[in-house]
Design a protein around this motif. Structure first.
Motif, short mmCIF file in Angstrom:
data_model
loop_
_atom_site.label_atom_id
_atom_site.label_comp_id
_atom_site.label_asym_id
_atom_site.label_seq_id
_atom_site.Cartn_x
_atom_site.Cartn_y
_atom_site.Cartn_z
N ASP A 1 0.83 -1.21 0.00
CA ASP A 1 0.00 0.00 0.00
C ASP A 1 0.87 1.26 0.00
O ASP A 1 1.94 1.27 0.61
CB ASP A 1 -0.89 0.03 1.25
CG ASP A 1 -1.95 -1.07 1.24
OD1 ASP A 1 -2.00 -1.82 0.25
OD2 ASP A 1 -2.72 -1.14 2.21
N ILE A 2 0.37 2.27 -0.65
CA ILE A 2 0.99 3.59 -0.50
C ILE A 2 -0.13 4.59 -0.25
O ILE A 2 -1.26 4.40 -0.68
CB ILE A 2 1.82 4.04 -1.73
CG1 ILE A 2 0.98 4.01 -3.01
CG2 ILE A 2 3.08 3.24 -1.86
CD1 ILE A 2 1.67 4.65 -4.19
N ARG A 3 0.25 5.65 0.43
CA ARG A 3 -0.74 6.66 0.74
C ARG A 3 -1.00 7.52 -0.49
O ARG A 3 -0.19 7.58 -1.42
CB ARG A 3 -0.24 7.53 1.88
CG ARG A 3 -0.27 6.79 3.19
CD ARG A 3 -0.03 7.71 4.35
NE ARG A 3 1.27 8.37 4.27
CZ ARG A 3 1.76 9.13 5.23
NH1 ARG A 3 1.07 9.33 6.31
NH2 ARG A 3 2.93 9.69 5.12
N PRO A 4 -2.13 8.19 -0.53
CA PRO A 4 -2.43 9.05 -1.67
C PRO A 4 -1.33 10.07 -1.92
O PRO A 4 -0.83 10.71 -1.00
CB PRO A 4 -3.74 9.74 -1.26
CG PRO A 4 -4.35 8.79 -0.28
CD PRO A 4 -3.20 8.18 0.46
N TYR B 1 -2.79 9.35 -6.82
CA TYR B 1 -2.70 7.89 -6.93
C TYR B 1 -2.37 7.29 -5.58
O TYR B 1 -1.73 7.89 -4.73
CB TYR B 1 -1.69 7.48 -7.99
CG TYR B 1 -0.27 7.94 -7.76
CD1 TYR B 1 0.16 9.16 -8.26
CD2 TYR B 1 0.64 7.16 -7.06
CE1 TYR B 1 1.46 9.60 -8.05
CE2 TYR B 1 1.94 7.58 -6.85
CZ TYR B 1 2.34 8.79 -7.35
OH TYR B 1 3.61 9.22 -7.12
N TRP B 2 -2.85 6.08 -5.40
CA TRP B 2 -2.57 5.35 -4.16
C TRP B 2 -2.81 3.86 -4.37
O TRP B 2 -3.40 3.46 -5.37
CB TRP B 2 -3.44 5.88 -3.01
CG TRP B 2 -4.90 5.56 -3.05
CD1 TRP B 2 -5.55 4.60 -2.37
CD2 TRP B 2 -5.93 6.25 -3.79
NE1 TRP B 2 -6.91 4.63 -2.62
CE2 TRP B 2 -7.16 5.63 -3.49
CE3 TRP B 2 -5.93 7.33 -4.70
CZ2 TRP B 2 -8.37 6.04 -4.05
CZ3 TRP B 2 -7.13 7.73 -5.24
CH2 TRP B 2 -8.33 7.10 -4.93
N TYR C 1 -5.09 2.73 -7.52
CA TYR C 1 -6.09 3.73 -7.90
C TYR C 1 -5.38 4.98 -8.42
O TYR C 1 -4.39 5.42 -7.83
CB TYR C 1 -6.94 4.14 -6.70
CG TYR C 1 -7.69 3.00 -6.04
CD1 TYR C 1 -9.00 2.72 -6.38
CD2 TYR C 1 -7.07 2.22 -5.06
CE1 TYR C 1 -9.69 1.67 -5.76
CE2 TYR C 1 -7.75 1.18 -4.44
CZ TYR C 1 -9.05 0.91 -4.80
OH TYR C 1 -9.72 -0.12 -4.19
N VAL C 2 -5.90 5.51 -9.50
CA VAL C 2 -5.40 6.80 -9.99
C VAL C 2 -6.60 7.66 -10.38
O VAL C 2 -7.47 7.21 -11.14
CB VAL C 2 -4.50 6.66 -11.24
CG1 VAL C 2 -3.86 8.01 -11.57
CG2 VAL C 2 -3.45 5.61 -11.04
N LEU C 3 -6.63 8.82 -9.85
CA LEU C 3 -7.67 9.79 -10.21
C LEU C 3 -6.99 10.84 -11.07
O LEU C 3 -5.99 11.44 -10.66
CB LEU C 3 -8.22 10.41 -8.93
CG LEU C 3 -9.59 11.06 -8.92
CD1 LEU C 3 -10.66 10.11 -9.42
CD2 LEU C 3 -9.90 11.51 -7.50
N LEU D 1 -15.36 3.08 -1.82
CA LEU D 1 -14.83 1.79 -2.27
C LEU D 1 -14.05 1.07 -1.17
O LEU D 1 -13.38 0.08 -1.45
CB LEU D 1 -13.93 1.99 -3.50
CG LEU D 1 -14.57 2.69 -4.70
CD1 LEU D 1 -13.63 2.63 -5.90
CD2 LEU D 1 -15.90 2.06 -5.06
N ASP D 2 -14.13 1.58 0.02
CA ASP D 2 -13.35 0.99 1.12
C ASP D 2 -11.88 0.90 0.71
O ASP D 2 -11.22 -0.12 0.94
CB ASP D 2 -13.86 -0.41 1.49
CG ASP D 2 -15.31 -0.37 1.92
OD1 ASP D 2 -15.67 0.61 2.61
OD2 ASP D 2 -16.07 -1.27 1.57
N ALA D 3 -11.41 1.94 0.10
CA ALA D 3 -10.07 1.91 -0.48
C ALA D 3 -9.10 2.74 0.32
O ALA D 3 -8.23 3.40 -0.22
CB ALA D 3 -10.12 2.40 -1.93
#
Lengths: 195, 288
Positions: free
Chosen positions: B240-243, B255-256, B263-265, B285-287
């Motif tokens: 995992d990485i933080r946003p 991204y995170w 995930y990338v917005l 999304l419980d993401a």
């Protein structure tokens, strides 16, 4: 490049960078920011003052991170810090709030009447909150807006539950009377009926 | 029963009175229509109060507050910019209508259905976000390549101004689009509801992230300060990485990674809105 990486680093952040627990603490703090801003906005009635207040609360929270007890509500702990700083501020200086914008000045001719009325009603609500005594305002925001129980709110402002109860009742009744007098509730009902 | 005090009546309204006393108050209210009206007005004013401050939760949080929470002081480059918090618990009272759909394992059907172009373009590119945590210049280059590609791809989508670059349009029922896209992926895909931000789901495309298929969900809005916007959800085996906020090729991205998902917005919205929307996505999304 990360926004945060562009930031300058203070002594406090060195601890955050090198300490997973500190990083988790900061994550919790960031997660709470929107609600802290909302609470502070209600207390101060000002965007700038509210953000200054939240910033001061963040700084104090980081400085006193070891005082937070794991397993207790982080948001309540932060609300308490915000409220304490705010009380200190209004005790330390006579707060001269600028008069709220007159409702007429908020009218925009291209807005539908119903939307204007809804906006005026919400503006009126915020102004009514600003007119409440500080202790009632805090109780009202904590319970009615932030959804804390009476017991939780009492812990935040460090008074007995009965005191929260009476402050809240006075605040709710005062708010209702102001809205009735100003027509806010009437407009709200009209909007509901229109929908 | 004699008339309850205002304290008790308000507490009753707030659900703080239980048991026998609650029943007594209810019995008293039955015989007091004026008191019922008064309580109704109190409840109404409470609802107005919540509404009066609801928008604060959707405002971009200033960078200075994010920095303060991190214990940092903003540098001159970012002083004027605004950023939203990674909000987790601030969405009380808001319904979730995202659609969760199971996934089929095969890619074949979708490729035949029109996704081949994008596979062709993107397949074989860098392992993307999955490489970020790996050490070495190769991993960094791979990540940069992927993010650059995501930025370019978004610009292409934004420049078309129509649905030409959407493989599976959301024609009325978003669930149908999600079902189609999910059939091609090896993971569950949910559709975050971004309508409170004024963002309407337009459809989905297939991309490749980390060598695996990923869904790119596209949204548009009339609000030029926010949209259009794309959310890419892929699989990853990396930690995992933080946003993390980034800016490439004139577009912003957040991204995170979380529990095997990347995930990338991507959008033109400023960092503040992107953080806020990303936070909303993560919550739904419980993401996080």
């Amino acid at each position: 490049m990360s926004l945060l990486r562009r930031s300058e680093t203070s002594p406090a952040v060195k601890a955050v960078d090198g300490d997973p627990a500190a990083a988790r603490f900061s994550d919790q703090l960031i997660a709470a920011l929107p609600r802290l801003r909302r609470f502070a906005r209600g207390l101060t009635g000002s965007v700038v003052e509210a953000d200054d207040l939240v910033q001061a609360a963040c700084e104090r929270a980081l400085a006193r991170r070891d005082q937070f007890q794991e397993g207790t509500r982080f948001d309540s702990w932060m609300f308490r810090i915000v409220q304490t700083i705010w009380i200190d501020q209004i005790r330390a200086r006579a707060v001269r709030k600028e008069e709220a914008e007159a409702p007429e000045a908020l009218l925009r001719t291209d807005e539908p009447v119903r939307r204007v009325e809804a906006r005026l009603t919400l503006d009126e609500v915020r102004r009514a909150v600003e007119r409440l005594p500080p202790d009632q305002r805090a109780a009202l925001l904590l319970v009615t807006v932030e959804g804390l129980s009476y017991k939780e709110a009492a812990k935040v402002v460090q008074v007995p539950v009965g005191t929260i109860m009476s402050r809240l009742a006075r605040a709710r009744i005062a708010l209702q009377l102001q809205l009735e007098a100003g027509g806010g509730l009437r407009r709200s009902r009209k909007n509901v009926e229109a929908q | 029963m004699s008339r309850p005090s205002d304290d008790r009546l308000v507490a009753y309204l707030d659900g703080e009175i239980t048991g026998a006393e609650r029943r007594e108050i209810e019995a008293w209210l039955e015989s007091e229509p004026d008191a019922r009206s008064r309580l109704a007005a109190l409840a109404e004013s409470a609802e107005l109060l919540r509404e009066a401050y609801a928008d604060v939760l959707r405002e971009a949080v200033p960078d200075r507050l994010i920095a303060a929470a991190r214990g940092t002081t903003l540098g001159p480059q970012t002083g004027a910019r605004r950023s939203a918090a990674w909000r987790v618990a601030a969405r009380a009272g808001r319904s979730r209508w995202w659609v969760a759909l199971p996934i089929a394992a095969s890619l074949c059907g979708f490729v035949a259905g029109g996704g081949a172009t994008y596979f062709g373009i993107l397949h074989g590119l860098a392992p993307g976000l999955g490489a970020e945590a790996a050490s070495g210049a190769g991993a960094t280059t791979a990540q940069n390549l992927w993010l650059d590609n995501a930025a370019g791809d978004f610009k292409l989508f934004a420049s078309t101004g129509d649905k030409a670059l959407i493989d599976v349009p959301a024609s009325g029922d978003s669930r149908e689009a999600l079902q189609k896209i999910s059939q091609t992926l090896t993971q569950q895909v949910r559709l975050p509801d971004l309508r409170p931000w004024g963002l309407n789901f337009q459809g989905a495309r297939l991309l490749v992230v980390d060598g695996k298929p990923a869904a790119q969900l596209t949204y548009t809005t009339d609000n030029k300060a926010i949209g259009p916007l794309a959310l890419i959800i892929g699989s990853t085996q990396q930690p995992d990485i933080r946003p993390t906020f980034d800016h490439r090729q004139g577009v912003n991205m957040l991204y995170w990674r979380h529990q095997g998902r990347a995930y990338v917005l991507v959008g033109q919205a400023d960092a503040g809105y992107l953080w806020g929307i990303g936070n909303d996505v993560a919550w739904q999304l419980d993401a996080i």
